[in-house]
Design a protein around this motif. Sequence first.
Motif, mmCIF file in Angstrom:
data_model
loop_
_atom_site.group_PDB
_atom_site.id
_atom_site.type_symbol
_atom_site.label_atom_id
_atom_site.label_comp_id
_atom_site.label_asym_id
_atom_site.label_seq_id
_atom_site.Cartn_x
_atom_site.Cartn_y
_atom_site.Cartn_z
ATOM 1 N N ALA A 258 18.689 6.471 15.694
ATOM 2 C CA ALA A 258 19.945 6.401 16.440
ATOM 3 C C ALA A 258 19.681 6.692 17.912
ATOM 4 O O ALA A 258 20.194 6.007 18.795
ATOM 5 C CB ALA A 258 20.947 7.399 15.868
ATOM 6 N N LYS A 259 18.852 7.697 18.150
ATOM 7 C CA LYS A 259 18.529 8.062 19.542
ATOM 8 C C LYS A 259 17.881 6.879 20.260
ATOM 9 O O LYS A 259 18.273 6.520 21.353
ATOM 10 C CB LYS A 259 17.548 9.244 19.561
ATOM 11 N N GLU A 260 16.918 6.253 19.583
ATOM 12 C CA GLU A 260 16.218 5.111 20.207
ATOM 13 C C GLU A 260 17.183 3.972 20.510
ATOM 14 O O GLU A 260 17.066 3.293 21.515
ATOM 15 C CB GLU A 260 15.143 4.562 19.264
ATOM 16 N N LEU A 261 18.155 3.769 19.597
ATOM 17 C CA LEU A 261 19.051 2.615 19.748
ATOM 18 C C LEU A 261 20.270 2.915 20.628
ATOM 19 O O LEU A 261 21.106 2.042 20.854
ATOM 20 C CB LEU A 261 19.545 2.154 18.365
ATOM 21 N N GLY A 262 20.400 4.151 21.063
ATOM 22 C CA GLY A 262 21.526 4.506 21.931
ATOM 23 C C GLY A 262 22.827 4.662 21.157
ATOM 24 O O GLY A 262 23.918 4.577 21.720
ATOM 25 N N CYS A 263 22.732 4.854 19.837
ATOM 26 C CA CYS A 263 23.935 5.122 19.045
ATOM 27 C C CYS A 263 23.944 6.615 18.797
ATOM 28 O O CYS A 263 22.920 7.212 18.469
ATOM 29 C CB CYS A 263 23.880 4.363 17.724
ATOM 30 N N ASP A 264 25.149 7.178 18.959
ATOM 31 C CA ASP A 264 25.187 8.609 18.931
ATOM 32 C C ASP A 264 25.749 9.031 17.563
ATOM 33 O O ASP A 264 26.865 8.675 17.224
ATOM 34 C CB ASP A 264 26.066 8.894 20.163
ATOM 35 N N ILE A 265 24.922 9.714 16.744
ATOM 36 C CA ILE A 265 25.422 10.195 15.441
ATOM 37 C C ILE A 265 26.060 11.551 15.672
ATOM 38 O O ILE A 265 25.417 12.482 16.168
ATOM 39 C CB ILE A 265 24.296 10.307 14.396
ATOM 40 N N VAL A 266 27.341 11.663 15.344
ATOM 41 C CA VAL A 266 28.072 12.909 15.583
ATOM 42 C C VAL A 266 28.339 13.578 14.237
ATOM 43 O O VAL A 266 28.994 13.011 13.356
ATOM 44 C CB VAL A 266 29.418 12.626 16.300
ATOM 45 N N LEU A 267 27.811 14.783 14.082
ATOM 46 C CA LEU A 267 28.011 15.526 12.829
ATOM 47 C C LEU A 267 29.009 16.655 13.058
ATOM 48 O O LEU A 267 29.208 17.079 14.204
ATOM 49 C CB LEU A 267 26.674 16.110 12.366
ATOM 50 N N PRO A 268 29.626 17.169 12.005
ATOM 51 C CA PRO A 268 30.552 18.291 12.201
ATOM 52 C C PRO A 268 29.826 19.515 12.754
ATOM 53 O O PRO A 268 28.680 19.775 12.376
ATOM 54 C CB PRO A 268 31.099 18.573 10.794
ATOM 55 N N THR A 269 30.514 20.245 13.639
ATOM 56 C CA THR A 269 29.926 21.482 14.147
ATOM 57 C C THR A 269 30.528 22.687 13.434
ATOM 58 O O THR A 269 30.026 23.789 13.536
ATOM 59 C CB THR A 269 30.198 21.624 15.666
#
Length: 405
Positions: A258-269
């Motif tokens: 995801a980091k390489e592709l510029g997609c941001d994976i958002v997980l619960p905090t």
Amino acid sequence: LDELLADGVLGRRVLVRSDLNVPLDGVTVTDDGRVRASIPVVQKLAEAGARVIVMAHLGRPKGEPDPKYSIAPAATKLAEISGLDVRVAGDVVGDSAKQLAAELPDGAVLVLENVRFDARETSKDAAQRAEFAAELAALTGENGAYVNDAFGAVHRKHASVFDIAALLPAYQGDLVATEVRVLKTLTEAPKRPYVVVLGGSKVSDKLAVIDNLLGRADHLLIGGGMAFTFLKAQGHEVGGSLLEADQLETCRGYLSRAKELGCDIVLPTDVVVASKFGADAEHEVLAADNIEGGAFGATGLGLDIGPVSGETFASYIKSANTVFWNGPMGVFEIPAFANGTRAVAGALADSEAFSVVGGGDSAAAVRTLGFNDDDFGHISTGGGASLEYLEGKELPGLTALEGAK
Ligand code: 3PG
């Protein structure tokens, strides 16, 4: 469908594959969304004088009649809502179906018993399926036609979805056409930012879709049971929460790709952690990296995303121009664990974005929480089907109609 109507259907028997796979509580339909979505095509045909024969499945019976899975409650709903003359066969292709089909007057509807009461419907053996499809087709007598309007089942290579299209002039129903048009927008040219919200219990159900979305979505928000495998993959302990240990490597791979592709994976905090699974469980909100540090220690179960995560997810949704949502954020059936799903649904309802809610569970969730279908751009009737469409997979029910009339 317009083509079929233009050809004329008066007096013709038209077999319609609908998706009437509704949740039941005993014999009570608890969410009639799929029945309502099936009515327009049935109604159009009936009003044009067709003798409509509806075939559908309900649940996953084991290839033989099982009263628990009778289609009757769904057929009763269809009759109630549509006001049409609806008759219900006691079998699928047996004496009752044959007789009622033969006697069916113009403009009336016959609903066959659950097609999965016959093991040939779902058989892996093409010859078995073809034989069953031929028996279904025979119910139309002369000059019959077939319409596939069961978007929710187009990913199944089953007799009533796939094989039968080769035996009768075959047409695409309006619901299938609408669903495909909407989902195409998501795969071809989504207006950005494109936010995808995924939930539900299992990462393993969503692997292919995550794979496909990493290169397309701008933000991928992950909640529900599947978030815990991602949290663990990031190195956090998750107590007794749902965990698919065999998917940890895959999740690590997604996080770095995801980091390489510029997609941001958002997980619960933050997450709502409970003492046990149940409406009477004690629960508390804990930071997602401190799930085992609370009152329930290593046995605590994460059953919902927490309030801060709910707000974070909502703010991503608010800034999006396109949103696809599949899967609840927590155990929404229990009020204490419904807030995350409510936060996502509420943000979507307020948003001006082009939004698609996919999946039986998410659709049921938004209705259970008191939202209306009109609050969202499009509520897909397909769960697995909409995911497989987004995965870019070939869908047998659609392939079978290609090249058909
Ligand atoms: C669904 O519920 O997604 C469809 O009706 C298909 O049902 P199935 O997963 O049992 O094939």
